[in-house]
Design an enzyme around this catalytic site. Structure first.
Site, short mmCIF file in Angstrom:
data_model
loop_
_atom_site.label_atom_id
_atom_site.label_comp_id
_atom_site.label_asym_id
_atom_site.label_seq_id
_atom_site.Cartn_x
_atom_site.Cartn_y
_atom_site.Cartn_z
N HIS A 75 76.39 -52.80 16.98
CA HIS A 75 75.64 -54.11 17.21
C HIS A 75 75.54 -55.43 17.51
CE1 HIS A 75 74.87 -56.11 13.18
NE2 HIS A 75 75.22 -57.15 13.25
N GLU A 76 76.84 -55.83 18.01
CA GLU A 76 76.27 -56.97 18.25
C GLU A 76 75.59 -57.11 20.06
OE1 GLU A 76 77.59 -59.33 16.20
OE2 GLU A 76 78.91 -57.81 15.02
N TYR A 122 70.55 -57.69 5.99
CA TYR A 122 71.13 -56.55 7.27
C TYR A 122 70.31 -54.74 6.93
CZ TYR A 122 75.37 -59.13 8.69
OH TYR A 122 76.07 -60.17 9.43
N GLU A 167 78.35 -62.70 17.82
CA GLU A 167 77.58 -62.14 18.48
C GLU A 167 77.08 -63.40 20.02
OE1 GLU A 167 75.97 -61.82 15.71
OE2 GLU A 167 74.46 -62.65 15.75
N ASP A 171 76.44 -69.83 3.91
CA ASP A 171 76.68 -68.72 2.92
C ASP A 171 76.72 -67.89 2.04
OD1 ASP A 171 78.92 -67.22 4.82
OD2 ASP A 171 80.62 -68.44 4.31
N GLU A 199 69.71 -59.87 11.47
CA GLU A 199 70.92 -59.01 11.43
C GLU A 199 70.04 -57.43 10.65
OE1 GLU A 199 73.46 -58.59 11.70
OE2 GLU A 199 74.00 -61.70 11.87
N ARG A 215 89.59 -60.29 7.93
CA ARG A 215 88.55 -60.34 7.61
C ARG A 215 87.61 -60.00 6.16
NH1 ARG A 215 85.91 -54.40 10.75
NH2 ARG A 215 83.72 -54.69 10.35
N HIS A 248 72.34 -57.04 19.28
CA HIS A 248 72.12 -58.60 18.94
C HIS A 248 71.73 -60.17 20.67
CE1 HIS A 248 72.86 -59.92 15.09
NE2 HIS A 248 73.90 -59.43 14.62
N GLN A 253 84.40 -69.93 15.25
CA GLN A 253 83.06 -69.84 14.88
C GLN A 253 81.96 -70.41 14.12
OE1 GLN A 253 82.99 -65.76 14.14
NE2 GLN A 253 80.85 -66.60 13.36
N1 BES Z 1 76.49 -62.70 13.01
C1 BES Z 1 76.49 -61.91 12.59
C2 BES Z 1 78.14 -62.43 11.82
C3 BES Z 1 77.26 -63.51 10.99
C4 BES Z 1 77.24 -63.70 10.00
C5 BES Z 1 78.06 -64.85 10.89
C6 BES Z 1 76.08 -64.65 9.03
C7 BES Z 1 78.31 -65.76 10.35
C8 BES Z 1 77.49 -65.60 8.85
C9 BES Z 1 77.90 -60.75 12.83
O1 BES Z 1 76.67 -60.24 13.57
C10 BES Z 1 77.82 -59.57 11.85
O2 BES Z 1 76.85 -58.99 11.18
N2 BES Z 1 78.81 -58.67 12.20
C11 BES Z 1 79.05 -57.80 10.48
C12 BES Z 1 79.42 -56.43 11.96
C13 BES Z 1 78.49 -54.82 11.57
C14 BES Z 1 77.34 -55.39 10.38
C15 BES Z 1 78.61 -54.14 12.29
C16 BES Z 1 80.90 -58.01 10.62
O3 BES Z 1 81.40 -59.16 11.28
O4 BES Z 1 81.16 -56.92 9.26
ZN ZN Z 2 74.88 -59.33 13.08
#
Ligand code: BES
Ligand code: ZN
Length: 620
Positions: free
Chosen positions: A314-315, A402, A290, A394, A337, A572, A318, A158
């Protein structure tokens, strides 16, 4: 850390280069400057990477990756080139054709270290022979019993936000793009896939090669290795997965090819060739990631009824917002996002109708309102552009980029009309494709495009630079949700759960129901709901998660065993954080339960999840 300079981005590059003479083109290119990034030591304005040839082998016994990262570089002025590294052992560095050189590792901070390599005016290639460290944060090595299939070990990476530097030395800023090729040696019997062109079958040698000829920021370099098989969905789409879940995954994503076509019709041609998804083991810390050409996804979206595939939308989205037009630094993550949630909504509307997508929109609104309330209306992290200097990206992560991002774009659409707004969006993707963008550049472009075509004013400032939610936020009403509220009222007032008409409820109606249940239900009412709808044993991860949070909040002990199993089996973060939070908050009801579950579960989690949870437990 480097000092701040004004970001000057590739606006000039965006203007058609076709009509430019070579000399003019060169001059324009020379004006291109990379944004200052507080999360990278690299100095791309002095020497920058252009292409990576990665040659690595994986040792599942020692959990170590060993190999060479060979870069083609462009030197501008400097006598050194700087890479980001974290926990890597650098065995040797060399320049073109193996020419020897020297290097220095400057000890850093949360960003890791700076690897500074001496170069000269003839340098076009830099090679780094390296070994990953024990605690490489990007990597999760899973023993076979931690996988879904429980027969073969697994590794996945990741990269986002700043983790790629823990497994590849790189210029780890989202503003810097490279193409790459890779040779990856894995134990025979396993298959390797990357965010690149992939094969569809295991081979007999365990040696896999990859090409990604479109330049990407290195947070999007990704690798997964294990007992992986492939099944096609459409001509350009398919799914990779451990065999035990392959058929179910292929069913779940059955609409994917159509989704891709629908998205292209709205936002222009899909530029990445194939769009595949890999369903990872349950410890994957995100819903989805993504990685270009190959989205990484959690198995918790395999619900059996295609009800959680907004995540795929969503992905996939991206591929335009994020991978094509990328946030220049992590302070601008809303550019990735927020646009992506907007596109996701539009895709869902196109695929399943407005009534369906408005349920999703309403859930987003409720979620972000609650989150802003919790973070504090004046919290600077509730602005769209946030200040992350000196912090781990983070730490600024929340639903704000988002959903507040989405709600701003939705408001613009409502203000200027869909036709004008769509034209703006298409122009935006075309203008900034393969480039990185700051919030400031977005605002300038907006003023020159959408805003210049109308007399109607739009207050971007209150969305982007002010905390909290603007009062002008759209009102989102869903008839389906209103119906849920009516039924809930009747239930609260005393009807039996079996009298609730839920036959046609989607997952989203269930979520609206559970997350809005009042906290003063009686134990008998909770049991009644559980007995009739089997919520404690729900096979839908979103419904289960919402129910478990509600159960813990209301001390419904019947669900505790299920909560424990869920926390042990799933990694998750979006599910883990709120459930652990609730368990900690209500600790006096079940002393030590949160800590004892965490002690059992932590070793199953990826670093992204356990680093967040460690902080949660430290705060206690
Ligand atoms: N790119 C993100 C995941 C991410 C964000 C990883 C910030 C590291 C730092 C991915 O596209 C995402 O937003 N995933 C969401 C999906 C959801 C909003 C549909 C998730 O993992 O929950
Ligand atoms: Zn995302």
């Amino acid at each position: 850390m480097r000092k701040l300079i004004t970001p000057i981005l590739a606006v000039a590059m965006a203007i058609s280069v076709v009509s430019c003479s070579v000399e003019e083109k060169k001059q324009k290119e020379e004006k291109v400057m990379y944004s200052e990034d507080p999360h990278s030591f690299s100095k791309p304005n002095e020497a920058v990477v252009k292409h990576l040839s990665l040659d690595i082998s994986l040792d599942f016994d020692t959990k170590i990756i060993n190999g060479v990262a060979l870069y083609k570089i462009e030197r501008k002025t400097a006598d050194s080139i700087v890479f980001d590294v974290k926990g890597l052992t650098i065995n040797k560095v060399f320049l073109n054709y193996g020419k020897a050189t020297t290097f220095e590792i400057k000890k850093g901070d949360i960003n890791g270290d700076a690897l500074v390599i001496k170069i000269d005016e003839s340098t076009t290639e830099v090679g780094i022979d390296y070994t990953t460290g024990k605690g490489a944060l990007a990597l999760q090595w899973l023993a076979l019993e931690q996988t879904g299939g429980k027969e073969t070990p697994y590794l996945f990476t990741q990269g986002q936000a700043i983790l790629t530097r823990t497994w590849i030395p790189c210029q780890d800023s989202p503003g810097i793009r490279i193409s790459y090729d890779a040779k990856v040696k894995v134990p025979v019997g396993m298959m390797a896939v990357m965010s690149a062109d992939n094969g569809q079958e295991k081979n007999a040698t365990g040696e896999y090669t990859f090409d990604m000829d479109i330049p990407i920021p290195c947070y999007l370099i990704a690798l997964a290795v294990g007992d992986i098989e492939f099944k096609a969905i459409g001509p350009r789409t398919g799914v990779y997965c451990e065999p035990y879940l392959l058929e179910e995954s292929a069913y779940e994503f059955g609409d994917m090819e159509r989704m891709l076509t629908v998205t292209e019709e709205m936002y222009g041609p899909y530029p990445w060739g194939r769009y595949d998804v890999i369903v990872l083991p349950p410890s994957f810390p995100f819903g989805g990631m993504e990685n270009p050409k190959l989205t990484f996804a959690t198995p918790t979206i395999i619900a059996g009824d295609r009800s959680l595939t907004a995540l795929i939308a969503h992905e996939m989205a991206h591929s335009w917002s994020g991978n094509l037009v990328t946030n220049a630094t992590w302070s601008h993550i809303w550019v990735n996002e927020g646009f992506t949630v907007y596109l996701e909504q539009r895709i869902m509307e196109e695929m399943y109708g407005r009534e369906y997508s408005e349920m999703l929109a309403s859930l987003s609104l409720q979620e972000v309102m609650e989150e802003i309330e919790e973070m504090g209306q004046d919290n600077p992290d509730t602005r769209l552009e946030i200040d992350l200097a000196g912090r781990n990206p983070d730490d600024g992560f929340s639903g704000v980029p988002y959903n507040k991002g989405y709600l701003m774009l939705r408001k613009m659409e409502e203000t200027y009309g869909r036709e004008l707004f769509d034209e703006f969006l298409k122009g935006y993707f075309k203008t900034y494709q393969f480039k990185s963008i700051t919030t400031q550049l977005f605002e300038e472009y907006l003023a020159d495009s959408l805003f210049s075509q109308s007399d109607i004013k739009f207050n971007t400032d209150e969305w982007i630079h002010k905390p909290g939610m603007p009062a002008s936020v759209s009102v989102i009403e869903s008839d389906k949700f209103l119906n849920v509220e009516v039924v809930m009222y009747e239930f609260v007032k005393g009807i039996d759960a079996s009298e609730i008409e839920t036959k046609d409820w989607s997952t989203h109606e269930w979520l609206h129901f559970i997350t809005n249940l009042p906290n003063d239900l009686t134990r008998a009412q909770m049991s009644n709901l559980d007995d009739v709808f089997n919520l404690t044993k729900s096979s839908n991860s979103e419904i289960l998660s919402a129910w478990l949070i509600y159960s813990v909040a209301n001390n419904y002990e019947v669900a505790f065993e299920s909560a424990e199993q869920f926390l042990i089996n799933v990694g998750r973060r979006k599910f883990l954080t709120p459930l652990y939070k609730k368990l900690i908050e209500t600790d006096e009801n079940h002393p030590g339960l949160a800590a004892s579950i965490y002690a059992k579960a932590r070793s199953n989690y990826h670093a992204v999840s356990y680093e967040t949870l460690d902080k949660l437990f430290e705060k206690q």
